[in-house]
Design a protein around this motif. Structure first.
Motif, PDB file in Angstrom:
ATOM      1  N   ILE A   1      27.422  42.961  45.517  1.00 48.21           N
ATOM      2  CA  ILE A   1      28.041  41.640  45.435  1.00 48.21           C
ATOM      3  C   ILE A   1      28.514  41.367  44.001  1.00 48.21           C
ATOM      4  CG2 ILE A   1      27.610  39.160  45.641  1.00 48.21           C
ATOM      5  CD1 ILE A   1      27.928  40.641  48.308  1.00 48.21           C
ATOM      6  N   ALA A   2      27.702  41.733  43.027  1.00 46.97           N
ATOM      7  CA  ALA A   2      28.078  41.522  41.623  1.00 46.97           C
ATOM      8  C   ALA A   2      29.320  42.328  41.272  1.00 46.97           C
ATOM      9  CB  ALA A   2      26.917  41.897  40.708  1.00 46.97           C
ATOM     10  N   CYS A   3      29.450  43.531  41.815  1.00 47.10           N
ATOM     11  CA  CYS A   3      30.650  44.333  41.564  1.00 47.10           C
ATOM     12  C   CYS A   3      31.875  43.711  42.233  1.00 47.10           C
ATOM     13  CB  CYS A   3      30.442  45.759  42.076  1.00 47.10           C
ATOM     14  SG  CYS A   3      29.260  46.701  41.107  1.00 47.10           S
ATOM     15  N   LEU A   4      31.688  43.109  43.394  1.00 44.95           N
ATOM     16  CA  LEU A   4      32.814  42.489  44.086  1.00 44.95           C
ATOM     17  C   LEU A   4      33.348  41.254  43.363  1.00 44.95           C
ATOM     18  CD1 LEU A   4      31.913  42.677  47.882  1.00 44.95           C
ATOM     19  CD2 LEU A   4      33.645  43.965  46.644  1.00 44.95           C
ATOM     20  N   VAL A   5      32.477  40.447  42.787  1.00 48.50           N
ATOM     21  CA  VAL A   5      32.931  39.196  42.170  1.00 48.50           C
ATOM     22  C   VAL A   5      33.572  39.414  40.809  1.00 48.50           C
ATOM     23  CG1 VAL A   5      31.260  37.776  43.415  1.00 48.50           C
ATOM     24  CG2 VAL A   5      30.701  38.628  41.134  1.00 48.50           C
ATOM     25  N   VAL A   6      33.504  40.610  40.277  1.00 51.10           N
ATOM     26  CA  VAL A   6      34.133  40.890  38.991  1.00 51.10           C
ATOM     27  C   VAL A   6      35.664  40.948  39.138  1.00 51.10           C
ATOM     28  CG1 VAL A   6      34.332  42.631  37.168  1.00 51.10           C
ATOM     29  CG2 VAL A   6      32.108  42.033  38.078  1.00 51.10           C
ATOM     30  N   TRP A   7      36.153  41.301  40.306  1.00 50.34           N
ATOM     31  CA  TRP A   7      37.594  41.441  40.527  1.00 50.34           C
ATOM     32  C   TRP A   7      38.278  40.082  40.453  1.00 50.34           C
ATOM     33  CZ3 TRP A   7      39.313  46.182  40.216  1.00 50.34           C
ATOM     34  CH2 TRP A   7      38.438  47.217  40.487  1.00 50.34           C
ATOM     35  N   PRO A   8      39.514  40.047  39.961  1.00 52.23           N
ATOM     36  CA  PRO A   8      40.229  38.765  39.818  1.00 52.23           C
ATOM     37  C   PRO A   8      40.525  38.068  41.142  1.00 52.23           C
ATOM     38  CG  PRO A   8      41.499  40.596  38.855  1.00 52.23           C
ATOM     39  CD  PRO A   8      40.256  41.168  39.423  1.00 52.23           C
ATOM     40  N   TRP A   9      40.591  38.766  42.240  1.00 50.30           N
ATOM     41  CA  TRP A   9      40.894  38.160  43.526  1.00 50.30           C
ATOM     42  C   TRP A   9      39.667  37.542  44.186  1.00 50.30           C
ATOM     43  CZ3 TRP A   9      37.853  41.052  46.645  1.00 50.30           C
ATOM     44  CH2 TRP A   9      37.680  42.402  46.322  1.00 50.30           C
ATOM     45  N   SER A  10      38.517  37.630  43.533  1.00 53.58           N
ATOM     46  CA  SER A  10      37.295  37.054  44.103  1.00 53.58           C
ATOM     47  C   SER A  10      37.336  35.527  43.985  1.00 53.58           C
ATOM     48  CB  SER A  10      36.075  37.587  43.366  1.00 53.58           C
ATOM     49  OG  SER A  10      34.912  36.945  43.814  1.00 53.58           O
ATOM     50  N   PRO A  11      36.974  34.805  45.061  1.00 52.91           N
ATOM     51  CA  PRO A  11      36.976  33.336  44.999  1.00 52.91           C
ATOM     52  C   PRO A  11      35.789  32.769  44.218  1.00 52.91           C
ATOM     53  CG  PRO A  11      36.226  34.054  47.147  1.00 52.91           C
ATOM     54  CD  PRO A  11      36.652  35.289  46.401  1.00 52.91           C
ATOM     55  N   LYS A  12      34.793  33.548  43.945  1.00 50.85           N
ATOM     56  CA  LYS A  12      33.599  33.082  43.232  1.00 50.85           C
ATOM     57  C   LYS A  12      33.707  33.398  41.748  1.00 50.85           C
ATOM     58  CE  LYS A  12      31.324  31.855  46.921  1.00 50.85           C
ATOM     59  NZ  LYS A  12      30.970  30.495  47.202  1.00 50.85           N
ATOM     60  N   ASN A  13      33.035  32.603  40.947  1.00 50.52           N
ATOM     61  CA  ASN A  13      32.964  32.842  39.515  1.00 50.52           C
ATOM     62  C   ASN A  13      31.969  33.970  39.263  1.00 50.52           C
ATOM     63  OD1 ASN A  13      33.008  32.747  36.763  1.00 50.52           O
ATOM     64  ND2 ASN A  13      32.229  30.666  36.596  1.00 50.52           N
ATOM     65  N   TRP A  14      32.368  34.969  38.506  1.00 55.04           N
ATOM     66  CA  TRP A  14      31.500  36.138  38.291  1.00 55.04           C
ATOM     67  C   TRP A  14      30.236  35.773  37.527  1.00 55.04           C
ATOM     68  CZ3 TRP A  14      30.340  37.895  33.392  1.00 55.04           C
ATOM     69  CH2 TRP A  14      31.121  37.403  32.353  1.00 55.04           C
ATOM     70  N   LYS A  15      30.303  34.743  36.686  1.00 58.33           N
ATOM     71  CA  LYS A  15      29.122  34.361  35.903  1.00 58.33           C
ATOM     72  C   LYS A  15      28.002  33.832  36.786  1.00 58.33           C
ATOM     73  CE  LYS A  15      32.089  33.134  32.083  1.00 58.33           C
ATOM     74  NZ  LYS A  15      32.722  32.030  31.390  1.00 58.33           N
TER      75      LYS A  15
END
Length: 100
Positions: free
Chosen positions: A24-38
């Motif tokens: 999940i942490a690897c997925l949210v790093v991408w710019p197209w992720s709707p969630k904030n990576w932090k």
């Protein structure tokens, strides 16, 4: 001295939940992720760090307890000669006792 961190991380990633959260942490790093990576990375790192520090604390306590156990004094039968006439007990540290 710092071998606890790689071993702790290896043990932590044997749990399915940690692998899932890493994914999940690897997925949210991408710019197209709707969630904030932090909001995903920092709690995940905090949990890994907390568990690693807990493992370090437990290892330090275990070493201290092992050292205390191995320095206790015990009585050992000393058979000096092959004719077994010179048998005597002597006081030695527990770490000086060998099997057999």
């Amino acid at each position: 001295p710092l071998t606890w961190l790689p071993l702790s991380l290896l043990n932590q990633f044997q749990r399915v939940a940690n692998i899932y959260f890493l994914f999940i942490a690897c997925l949210v790093v991408w710019p197209w992720s709707p969630k904030n990576w932090k909001s995903k990375i920092f709690p995940f790192i905090a949990v890994l760090l907390w568990t690693a520090l807990k493992d370090l604390y437990e290892d330090i306590r275990r070493k201290r307890d092992d050292d205390a156990e191995n320095t206790q004094r015990v009585w050992r039968l000393n058979r000096a000669g092959s004719d077994n006439e010179e048998e005597a007990f002597e006081e030695v540290a527990w770490s000086e006792i060998y099997c057999g």
